[in-house]
Design an enzyme around this catalytic site. Structure first.
Site, mmCIF file in Angstrom:
data_model
loop_
_atom_site.group_PDB
_atom_site.id
_atom_site.type_symbol
_atom_site.label_atom_id
_atom_site.label_comp_id
_atom_site.label_asym_id
_atom_site.label_seq_id
_atom_site.Cartn_x
_atom_site.Cartn_y
_atom_site.Cartn_z
ATOM 1 N N GLN A 191 -59.672 -3.453 -38.569
ATOM 2 C CA GLN A 191 -60.370 -4.256 -39.580
ATOM 3 C C GLN A 191 -60.842 -5.581 -39.001
ATOM 4 O O GLN A 191 -60.096 -6.274 -38.310
ATOM 5 C CB GLN A 191 -59.422 -4.487 -40.785
ATOM 6 C CG GLN A 191 -60.056 -5.180 -41.963
ATOM 7 C CD GLN A 191 -61.115 -4.336 -42.673
ATOM 8 O OE1 GLN A 191 -61.101 -3.114 -42.616
ATOM 9 N NE2 GLN A 191 -62.053 -4.990 -43.326
ATOM 10 N N ASP A 234 -65.746 3.895 -37.441
ATOM 11 C CA ASP A 234 -66.540 2.763 -37.932
ATOM 12 C C ASP A 234 -67.946 2.793 -37.340
ATOM 13 O O ASP A 234 -68.863 2.168 -37.878
ATOM 14 C CB ASP A 234 -65.888 1.436 -37.500
ATOM 15 C CG ASP A 234 -65.232 0.684 -38.641
ATOM 16 O OD1 ASP A 234 -65.635 0.900 -39.799
ATOM 17 O OD2 ASP A 234 -64.336 -0.126 -38.359
ATOM 18 N N LYS A 288 -59.136 1.545 -48.419
ATOM 19 C CA LYS A 288 -59.425 2.604 -47.443
ATOM 20 C C LYS A 288 -58.276 3.597 -47.361
ATOM 21 O O LYS A 288 -58.482 4.811 -47.354
ATOM 22 C CB LYS A 288 -59.708 1.983 -46.064
ATOM 23 C CG LYS A 288 -61.052 1.261 -46.008
ATOM 24 C CD LYS A 288 -61.249 0.437 -44.738
ATOM 25 C CE LYS A 288 -62.556 -0.351 -44.820
ATOM 26 N NZ LYS A 288 -62.801 -1.250 -43.691
#
Ligand code: GUN
Length: 283
Positions: free
Chosen positions: A97, A120, A53
């Site tokens: 995460q 997200d 990422k």
């Protein structure tokens, strides 16, 4: 018939070039889009994901910060970090995460992220925005699937879409996105009595279970479009999806491979969301 591949790498490349161009335009106005990635603990897979990422951000000219913490970090400390990032004007997107260590309430942490920075799309406010058709951030994986359908100019109106899997990050938001494009949507899951009877009716199938061979050729209507969200290992340790690719590609009109399908699109849509967050913040 042999299905046409929907190439996630090629589509990602194209979309990431567009992100880079839009990022340049923002930079010219004095705003560099910034993503903060927070990793707690030493989960091996998570380490690889966050590295990818951060690298994707750099390649597209976005600013990125990787914050790594020990698995012993307290929930209170993590919540304090999220709050600091919420208030940091150089950061437009925040990604914590998952999975988090067991002593931390992941949902509580997600809800602490400002919805304006929830790239997200996991916050309840983002889920609510998707459900009601309001502006917000869409979860990256199903959003990437929608872009893949768009790339083949697929008109979902009146089509029957079957989603296999009902997770909060793929199955459920996927169903809502397909519905928004006027598909008739069926969500199948572990409690579904006759999965094959459902999938045989489908014009579009999205497999998002996390189990090999959930979808085999005998379950697919000729000409259907098949998107494979799965990420599994076969007996030889090779990466494979939820779909029996070799069999299903003989029946489907379009299919996404694993690897090189939905996977790269997830990170691409994270970049798109981060850019979008920066553009909204700079308006
Ligand atoms: N863990 C596995 N996939 C994801 C994702 O898309 N976002 C976050 N935050 N954690 C993940």
């Amino acid at each position: 018939m042999t299905a046409q591949l929907i190439d996630g790498n090629a589509l990602s490349k194209q979309l990431r070039t567009e992100v880079a161009t839009r990022a340049q335009a923002l930079k010219a106005k004095g705003v560099t889009p910034g993503l903060a990635v927070v990793l707690v603990g030493d989960n091996q897979a998570s380490q690889v994901y966050v590295r990818n990422k951060v690298k994707a951000c750099e390649d597209a000219g976005l600013h990125s910060v990787l914050e790594k913490y020990e698995a012993t970090m307290t929930e209170a400390d993590l919540l304090a970090r999220v709050e600091a990032l919420n208030n940091d004007p150089s950061i437009h997107g925040i990604l914590v995460q998952l999975p988090l260590p067991a002593h931390i309430d992941a949902q509580k942490v997600i809800e602490a992220i400002s919805p304006a920075k929830d790239v997200d799309g996991f916050h309840i406010a983002s889920a609510g925005a998707l459900m009601t058709g309001m502006p917000g951030f869409w979860p990256c994986t199903p959003y990437g699937c929608m872009k893949m359908l768009e790339s083949i100019n697929y008109d979902l109106k009146g089509k029957h879409a079957v989603v296999i899997g009902r997770s909060n990050i793929v199955g459920k938001p996927m169903a809502l996105m397909l519905l928004q494009k006027n598909a008739t949507v069926t969500i199948c899951h572990s409690g579904t009595k006759d999965l094959k009877a459902m999938t045989l009716q489908a014009d579009v199938i999205v497999a998002a279970v996390g189990k090999r061979n959930v979808l085999t050729a005998d379950m697919v209507k000729p000409g259907a479009v098949v998107l494979d969200v799965g990420m599994n290992r076969n007996d030889e340790g090779k990466l494979c999806g939820d779909v029996d690719f070799e069999g299903v590609k003989q029946v489907a009109s379009h299919i996404t491979p694993v690897p090189g399908g939905v996977g790269p699109m997830t990170i691409t849509m994270l970049l798109v969301n981060t850019l979008e967050a920066a553009e909204r913040a700079s308006k």
